[in-house]
Design a protein around this motif. Structure first.
Motif, mmCIF file in Angstrom:
data_model
loop_
_atom_site.group_PDB
_atom_site.id
_atom_site.type_symbol
_atom_site.label_atom_id
_atom_site.label_comp_id
_atom_site.label_asym_id
_atom_site.label_seq_id
_atom_site.Cartn_x
_atom_site.Cartn_y
_atom_site.Cartn_z
ATOM 1 N N ASN A 24 0.839 -1.188 0.000
ATOM 2 C CA ASN A 24 0.000 0.000 0.000
ATOM 3 C C ASN A 24 0.881 1.248 0.000
ATOM 4 N N VAL A 25 0.799 2.029 -1.083
ATOM 5 C CA VAL A 25 1.653 3.223 -1.182
ATOM 6 C C VAL A 25 1.241 4.286 -0.165
ATOM 7 N N ASP A 26 0.013 4.182 0.370
ATOM 8 C CA ASP A 26 -0.443 5.127 1.391
ATOM 9 C C ASP A 26 -0.195 4.620 2.810
ATOM 10 N N GLY A 27 0.345 3.407 2.919
ATOM 11 C CA GLY A 27 0.579 2.825 4.232
ATOM 12 C C GLY A 27 1.862 3.327 4.866
ATOM 13 N N VAL A 28 2.062 2.911 6.097
ATOM 14 C CA VAL A 28 3.305 3.240 6.800
ATOM 15 C C VAL A 28 4.405 2.330 6.258
ATOM 16 N N GLU A 29 5.476 2.949 5.754
ATOM 17 C CA GLU A 29 6.514 2.184 5.059
ATOM 18 C C GLU A 29 7.089 1.063 5.925
ATOM 19 N N ASP A 67 12.499 -20.296 4.990
ATOM 20 C CA ASP A 67 12.610 -21.418 5.915
ATOM 21 C C ASP A 67 11.827 -22.640 5.432
ATOM 22 N N ALA A 68 10.824 -22.397 4.588
ATOM 23 C CA ALA A 68 10.046 -23.510 4.035
ATOM 24 C C ALA A 68 10.653 -24.033 2.736
ATOM 25 N N GLY A 69 11.802 -23.481 2.356
ATOM 26 C CA GLY A 69 12.493 -23.959 1.162
ATOM 27 C C GLY A 69 12.011 -23.338 -0.132
ATOM 28 N N GLY A 70 11.340 -22.169 -0.043
ATOM 29 C CA GLY A 70 10.793 -21.536 -1.238
ATOM 30 C C GLY A 70 11.795 -20.685 -1.991
ATOM 31 N N ARG A 71 11.398 -20.246 -3.185
ATOM 32 C CA ARG A 71 12.299 -19.525 -4.081
ATOM 33 C C ARG A 71 12.000 -18.029 -4.156
ATOM 34 N N TYR A 72 10.764 -17.671 -4.539
ATOM 35 C CA TYR A 72 10.448 -16.292 -4.900
ATOM 36 C C TYR A 72 9.309 -15.731 -4.056
ATOM 37 N N LEU A 73 9.393 -14.427 -3.785
ATOM 38 C CA LEU A 73 8.296 -13.724 -3.129
ATOM 39 C C LEU A 73 7.581 -12.874 -4.173
ATOM 40 N N GLN A 74 6.272 -13.041 -4.243
ATOM 41 C CA GLN A 74 5.458 -12.279 -5.180
ATOM 42 C C GLN A 74 4.645 -11.230 -4.422
ATOM 43 N N VAL A 75 4.637 -9.994 -4.935
ATOM 44 C CA VAL A 75 3.796 -8.946 -4.354
ATOM 45 C C VAL A 75 3.008 -8.247 -5.462
ATOM 46 N N THR A 76 1.799 -7.815 -5.110
ATOM 47 C CA THR A 76 1.023 -6.923 -5.959
ATOM 48 C C THR A 76 1.030 -5.562 -5.267
ATOM 49 N N ASP A 77 0.056 -4.713 -5.580
ATOM 50 C CA ASP A 77 -0.085 -3.466 -4.834
ATOM 51 C C ASP A 77 -1.563 -3.170 -4.643
ATOM 52 N N ASP A 78 -1.869 -2.402 -3.633
ATOM 53 C CA ASP A 78 -3.240 -1.993 -3.350
ATOM 54 C C ASP A 78 -3.460 -0.607 -3.946
ATOM 55 N N ALA A 89 1.440 10.598 -10.788
ATOM 56 C CA ALA A 89 2.741 10.032 -11.171
ATOM 57 C C ALA A 89 3.574 9.690 -9.942
ATOM 58 N N ALA A 90 3.349 10.451 -8.873
ATOM 59 C CA ALA A 90 4.105 10.205 -7.640
ATOM 60 C C ALA A 90 3.792 8.832 -7.050
ATOM 61 N N ASP A 91 2.580 8.324 -7.303
ATOM 62 C CA ASP A 91 2.219 7.008 -6.773
ATOM 63 C C ASP A 91 3.075 5.905 -7.393
ATOM 64 N N TYR A 92 3.346 6.025 -8.664
ATOM 65 C CA TYR A 92 4.164 5.010 -9.340
ATOM 66 C C TYR A 92 5.613 5.083 -8.853
ATOM 67 N N LYS A 93 6.094 6.295 -8.643
ATOM 68 C CA LYS A 93 7.444 6.437 -8.106
ATOM 69 C C LYS A 93 7.529 5.895 -6.686
ATOM 70 N N ARG A 94 6.492 6.174 -5.913
ATOM 71 C CA ARG A 94 6.459 5.685 -4.534
ATOM 72 C C ARG A 94 6.442 4.161 -4.491
ATOM 73 N N LEU A 95 5.638 3.560 -5.361
ATOM 74 C CA LEU A 95 5.585 2.099 -5.411
ATOM 75 C C LEU A 95 6.942 1.533 -5.828
ATOM 76 N N GLY A 96 7.573 2.171 -6.816
ATOM 77 C CA GLY A 96 8.898 1.715 -7.231
ATOM 78 C C GLY A 96 9.901 1.769 -6.102
ATOM 79 N N GLN A 97 9.853 2.818 -5.298
ATOM 80 C CA GLN A 97 10.758 2.946 -4.157
ATOM 81 C C GLN A 97 10.496 1.869 -3.106
ATOM 82 N N LEU A 98 9.207 1.603 -2.860
ATOM 83 C CA LEU A 98 8.859 0.566 -1.884
ATOM 84 C C LEU A 98 9.311 -0.816 -2.356
ATOM 85 N N LEU A 99 9.108 -1.088 -3.622
ATOM 86 C CA LEU A 99 9.543 -2.379 -4.174
ATOM 87 C C LEU A 99 11.059 -2.529 -4.079
#
Length: 320
Positions: free
Chosen positions: A118-123, A139-150, A159-169
């Motif tokens: 969530n780009v509006d959430g507390v980082e 710890d469970a032996g997994g490979r990749y973490l997948q995230v979407t966004d809210d 445009a700032a939202d996309y930059k903010r999401l990029g920074q969070l990612l």
């Protein structure tokens, strides 16, 4: 191709030629003694293509949280890997318990669906939540973490939202990299990364060293994009894929959903073209077949998965 001639046979042949010469035989006869006829039919057969290095798994989302049944069914169908959602953390409690269950079924834990950022959430809260999921995955032996966004609601997207999401990612990707877990951003309908130009903006704002693209071909298509062009454009950033199909619903004017996800080969995504593109860019990695829910309630999740597997094998010549 014939193997190298052993030394003993070679010397025998030389002796035969010498004998033939001594006996006054023609040179052609002598050559036949030294070089016996060979079967050259091998060279008439075309060289088969190199075996694919794409590994196929299936997503547990179709089972609606019943991950134990999903693991049983996915393994029984012969898939080599599975993607599980973060509800499994509470369901299993112990990552070792999940790891042992997957090992028992000979399944690789390909990815954990960690939910949205969530780009509006507390980082600090947003990062901590997903890092916790990455620790369980590791710890469970997994490979990749997948995230979407809210996608923010009740306000205009800037445009700032996309930059903010990029920074969070990027920040999250640094943390998961410390755990040995690569991060993939999942383009998704209803998110900031719904349309292709939005995916571009997010990836532009993201450090490619720390966050990759987990491309869902059906979401990308439904968002107005061409998955083939996306594969070609971001071939160096695709972490893994969701292989998926989608159809338009007959009444496009309905106020509810105008589309639904379906088994492979039953929608409008050009899956053969997608696999041609993957081979063109020499993609090597995991492709997770996904279906959010069974479109025909008379079928079980396993039966829907079997339909998609049959399409891969019979229509595309793919062995899962």
């Amino acid at each position: 191709m014939n193997p190298r001639v052993p030394r003993r046979e070679f010397l025998t042949g030389v002796a035969a030629v010498a004998s033939a010469s001594f006996l006054g035989l023609k040179p052609s006869c002598a050559r036949e003694l030294l070089y016996p006829p060979m079967d050259l039919s091998y060279f008439e057969k075309p060289i088969p293509p190199a075996p694919s290095e794409i590994h196929y798994g299936y997503a547990a989302i179709t089972w609606g949280g019943n991950d134990r049944q999903a693991i049983d069914d996915v393994a029984a169908l012969g898939f080599r890997g599975i993607q599980i959602r973060s509800n499994a953390i509470e369901e299993f409690g112990s990552p070792q318990l999940l790891r042992d269950l997957l090992a028992k079924h000979n399944l690789s834990f390909v990815a954990l669906s960690s939910g949205g950022i969530n780009v509006d959430g507390v980082e600090t809260d947003e990062i901590a939540k997903h890092v916790g999921h990455a620790q369980f995955l590791r710890d469970a032996g997994g490979r990749y973490l997948q995230v979407t966004d809210d996608r923010p609601k009740n306000r205009a997207i800037t445009a700032a939202d996309y930059k903010r999401l990029g920074q969070l990612l990027t920040e999250l990707g640094k943390r998961t990299a410390d755990l040995g877990i690569p991060l993939g951003y999942h383009n998704h309908m209803g998110s900031l990364g719904e349309r292709p130009e939005e995916v571009d903006q997010i990836l532009e704002a993201t450090d490619p060293r720390y966050a990759k693209l987990e491309l869902d071909v059906a979401h990308y298509f439904q968002g107005g994009g061409d998955p083939v062009k996306c594969i070609e454009k971001y071939s160096d950033r695709v972490l893994f894929l969701h292989i998926k199909d989608v159809e338009k619903l007959p009444d496009a004017s309905a106020p509810t959903k105008t589309y639904r996800f379906v088994e492979l080969g039953r929608g409008q995504v050009d899956l053969p073209a997608i696999f041609r593109a993957l081979h063109k860019v020499n993609y090597r990695g995991w492709a997770i077949v996904e279906l959010d829910e069974v479109p025909d309630k008379s079928r079980t999740p396993k039966e829907s998965a079997a339909i998609s597997k049959k399409y891969l094998e019979q229509k595309l010549g793919i062995t899962v």
